[in-house]
Design an enzyme around this catalytic site. Structure first.
Site, short mmCIF file in Angstrom:
data_model
loop_
_atom_site.label_atom_id
_atom_site.label_comp_id
_atom_site.label_asym_id
_atom_site.label_seq_id
_atom_site.Cartn_x
_atom_site.Cartn_y
_atom_site.Cartn_z
N HIS A 249 46.84 33.73 20.16
CA HIS A 249 46.21 35.01 19.83
C HIS A 249 46.27 35.20 18.32
CE1 HIS A 249 47.85 35.69 24.03
NE2 HIS A 249 46.54 35.76 24.18
N HIS A 327 54.43 32.12 21.41
CA HIS A 327 53.85 33.46 21.26
C HIS A 327 54.82 34.37 20.51
CE1 HIS A 327 50.52 32.87 24.25
NE2 HIS A 327 51.35 31.93 24.68
N GLU A 419 58.14 33.22 24.17
CA GLU A 419 57.99 34.44 23.37
C GLU A 419 59.13 34.44 22.35
OE1 GLU A 419 55.63 36.70 23.59
OE2 GLU A 419 54.62 36.13 25.45
#
Length: 601
Positions: A249, A327, A419
């Site tokens: 992203h 991420h 994450e």
């Protein structure tokens, strides 16, 4: 009479060409594009807005490109390029590159004498900045030709970068001799800087590394991967393949930076003789995709974005065994399934048949991470502390179409979602500590690809059998062999019953025992005997081939341009749509567009 005038003009032109500058090509001399370094000129104040920080104030007309006035310069493609070069290269090589170009458009004039810019400065910048141009598929500008518009120091030249050198300590290689070291600059990287760093790293370790592109983004930027292996560019029999993917992203940049640092670390430590790193690279093929989303934001489209398609095709083309998707936004390791087994339940524990393997992999990453392994709940990711900083994806929140689920269901690869921090865009002073927190975990997870078993499936004549199915009793998830008949199956320690079978061959079963402390995968080979299948109903079609035959990814060109096509009033596509994404910066030019920036021109 007319003939005499023409002959006279030709003689004058010939005389000028003969007595012109020895460094000036005849064609350029005829166009007035070259001046000898000692030529006379009338000095005037230069007033180009994008060149107002040159280390001098006087210039002259016509300039080195034979542009006759300020207006002609400011409406030229050369000047427009200098005005946007910082944005195009995302800060790479600037302001140095802009000042170098300005020294050609507004060359220095002192006491009515022309001073061309220094060739040495041009050559140094070209060497350092050419990868940034390659990264955006742009040719080196013709007016920065170091031989054509620049002169040597002996001829008396002007250094357009002299202001940048003031109060800077010189630490040349002559003062400090080059010696092996792992030096990583912990800064944020633009796309051009990332590509430049990856290419320089691959060049430094060319015997174990190379870069390649798996496709293009919506805006036409290459999705660059750097690979590490003893035989880069090729799959080696029984050598497992691992991948890390970052920046999925646009606003999650921590993964991108970590993978850039990891690439530099692997290269330098291998050269330094770090035995652990050498063993990892000698026994594993590693692929790092720092930025899956180089455009920096998500673009709406009617179908799957080209980046996603390119990655999916990449995942299917290489026999990956283990993967990590990096991420930001929290601090936890998530594993599949990400999509709840009950469509109406958003937080429902939905394990795969390989739950124990995913638990083992996830715990390995957490164990080496000083913050994830901290039992305190008063920290980033503290709400996962009671679960050991590990969670099933669907139990956290359910979503369909996840990369981890696709990887598990449609390839042989096991993928974790990592994450790595509550800050999606950490400040530069946080990058070093983020690297220190994750370095050991990233390396340890790569080493886990050697847990379980590996082997080759052959027929009775020693020929490899591709797409043979490897199954483990009690685990309803099979994997298949690759083109060379080799396979890898991640397993936890213990006793397992493993079978191999293929269409048209007999099934072979073996019982194995894997020790608790494994340092390398157990070798389990299979030899399958051909059997008669003529009497069976499915004797003419291999079910595996049906899936491949109608796979839409096989017809997807990952390197094609995917941006919106421009059309004329009749709806016909314009040739402009075939130009690179940066071509639109020059749309204000009705003519004299910079075709010299196109590599295929």
């Amino acid at each position: 009479m007319l003939l005499l005038h023409l002959l006279g003009g030709l003689c004058i032109l010939t005389k000028e060409l003969v007595h012109g500058s020895p460094n000036c090509p005849p064609g350029d001399q005829a166009l007035g594009r070259c001046r000898p370094s000692d030529s006379k000129a009338t000095c005037i104040d230069h007033s180009l807005g994008y060149c107002d920080d040159l280390p001098y104030t006087k210039s002259f007309f016509p300039n080195l490109l034979n542009q006759q006035s300020r207006g002609e310069i400011e409406f030229s493609a050369e000047y427009i390029l200098l005005s946007v070069i910082d944005n195009l290269l995302q800060g790479e090589c600037n302001p140095d590159l802009r000042l170098l170009g300005c020294s050609v458009l507004a060359p220095r004039c002192e006491k009515n004498k022309v001073m061309k810019p220094c060739r040495k400065v041009c050559e140094t910048l070209k060497k350092n900045c050419l990868p940034a141009f390659d990264a955006i598929d742009m040719a080196w500008p013709y007016f920065l030709d170091c031989d054509r518009f620049f002169v040597s120091e002996e001829e008396g030249c002007n250094d357009p970068l002299e202001k940048l050198r003031v109060n800077v300590e010189i630490t040349s290689e002559e003062v400090f001799p080059a010696m092996p070291s792992t030096f990583i600059q912990f800064t944020h990287h633009s796309y051009a800087q990332m590509v430049s760093t990856l290419k320089k790293t691959a060049a430094k370790c060319s015997h174990i590394s190379k870069t390649y592109s798996i496709g293009r983004s919506f805006e036409g930027k290459d999705l660059f991967v750097i690979e590490f292996s003893t035989n880069p560019g090729k799959h080696e029999l029984l050598k497992p393949e691992v991948r890390y993917i970052g920046n999925m992203h646009g606003n999650e940049v921590v993964g991108k930076e970590l993978l850039i640092y990891l690439a530099q670390y692997l290269c330098s430590e291998y050269l330094l003789g770090n035995e652990r790193i050498q063993k990892i690279i000698n026994t594993t093929r590693i692929h790092l995709l720092p930025s899956m989303n180089p455009d920096g934001y998500d673009l709406a489209a009617e179908e799957i974005a080209p980046e996603t398609k390119s990655v999916m095709k990449w995942m299917r083309a290489i026999p990956f065994v283990l993967s990590g998707s990096l991420h930001g936004g929290d601090l936890v390791v998530s594993y599949p399934f990400d999509f709840s087994r009950h469509p109406l339940e958003e937080k429902m524990f939905s394990p795969t048949p390989d739950e124990k393997v995913f638990q083992m992999l996830s715990k390995t990453y957490v164990a080496s991470h000083p913050i994830m392994s901290d039992k305190s709940e008063n920290r980033c990711g503290g709400n996962f502390a009671k679960k050991g900083s590990i969670i099933n994806g669907a139990e956290w929140y359910s979503f369909s179409g996840g990369m981890s689920d696709f990887s598990y269901l449609h390839t042989n690869c096991f993928e974790l979602t990592l994450e790595l921090g509550c800050e999606k865009f950490p400040t530069e002073d946080e990058l070093y500590s983020t690297w220190q927190d994750n370095k050991e975990s990233l390396l340890s997870l790569i080493e886990m690809v050697h847990r379980g078993i590996k082997g080759v499936v052959k027929d009775e004549h020693g020929n490899p059998i591709k797409k043979a199915r490897i199954s483990v009793k009690g685990i309803r998830h099979d994997i298949t062999t690759g083109e060379d008949g080799d396979y890898w199956r991640l397993l936890i320690p213990g006793v397992h019953v493993v079978a191999a079978e293929a269409f048209g061959y007999s099934k072979v079963t073996k019982k194995i025992t894997l020790p608790a402390k494994m340092t390398k995968a157990g070798r389990v080979d299979f030899v399958l005997q051909r059997v008669d299948v003529k009497s069976r109903k499915f004797d003419r079609i291999n079910p595996e081939e049906i899936y491949e035959r109608f796979d839409p990814l096989d017809h997807f060109d990952p390197h094609a341009q995917h941006g919106p096509r421009q059309t004329n009033e009749e709806g016909e596509p314009l040739e402009e749509s075939e130009k690179p994404w940066w071509w639109s910066y020059f749309s204000s030019l009705d003519r004299n567009k910079p075709i010299w920036l196109l590599k295929n021109n």
